[in-house]
Design an enzyme around this catalytic site. Structure first.
Site, short mmCIF file in Angstrom:
data_model
loop_
_atom_site.label_atom_id
_atom_site.label_comp_id
_atom_site.label_asym_id
_atom_site.label_seq_id
_atom_site.Cartn_x
_atom_site.Cartn_y
_atom_site.Cartn_z
N HIS A 49 0.84 -1.20 0.00
CA HIS A 49 0.00 0.00 0.00
C HIS A 49 0.88 1.25 0.00
O HIS A 49 2.08 1.18 0.20
CB HIS A 49 -0.95 0.02 1.21
CG HIS A 49 -0.26 0.16 2.53
ND1 HIS A 49 0.19 -0.93 3.25
CD2 HIS A 49 0.07 1.25 3.26
CE1 HIS A 49 0.76 -0.51 4.37
NE2 HIS A 49 0.70 0.82 4.40
N ALA A 50 0.21 2.36 -0.24
CA ALA A 50 0.81 3.69 -0.09
C ALA A 50 -0.20 4.51 0.72
O ALA A 50 -1.34 4.10 0.91
CB ALA A 50 1.06 4.33 -1.45
#
Length: 137
Positions: A49-50
């Site tokens: 994820h970011a």
């Protein structure tokens, strides 16, 4: 891609070592949340994820793990294995953690409380957003 590794001052003597973490001093933000990962099974990758806005400082307080970081234009792999060094991960940086040592304890300090809406969990969406961000600069 610029990766920031923050050297944390280690104090110690023959009895052992100590590292103090202080917001706005050696942690470049106000600490709103702290969590840690441990007991990660062999061969498992985590992260994927970011964050749209969140900034984090990650410290391998015990053991080691590898990071795959991607800013949408460049990618880098690095080993985090020093409890007196923190990896600063700013917003819009895709991260994956892997190759955890059996004894790894990975501590994360964050500048915001948990907010699911801040996560980008699709790499394709992340790439699209990062291209849009870079075209407006």
């Amino acid at each position: 891609m610029e990766i920031k590794l923050i050297q944390l001052q280690k104090h110690g003597d023959e009895r052992g070592s100590l590292v103090a973490l202080e917001d706005q001093k050696n942690v470049p933000f106000t600490i709103r949340r702290v969590y840690y990962l441990f007991g990660t099974k062999e061969g498992v990758r985590r992260g994927f994820h970011a964050h749209k806005n969140l900034t984090q400082l990650v410290i391998a307080v015990r053991g080691s793990c590898r990071f795959h970081l991607d800013n949408g234009q460049e990618q880098i792999e690095l080993l985090l294995d020093n409890p007196a060094q923190g990896l600063l991960i700013e917003s819009m940086m895709w991260r994956e953690m892997y190759d955890f040592s059996e004894d790894c304890v990975l501590m994360v300090l964050a500048d915001s409380h948990y907010d699911e809406s801040d996560y980008i969990r699709s790499h394709e969406e992340f790439i699209g957003r990062s291209k849009n961000d870079s075209s407006t600069q």
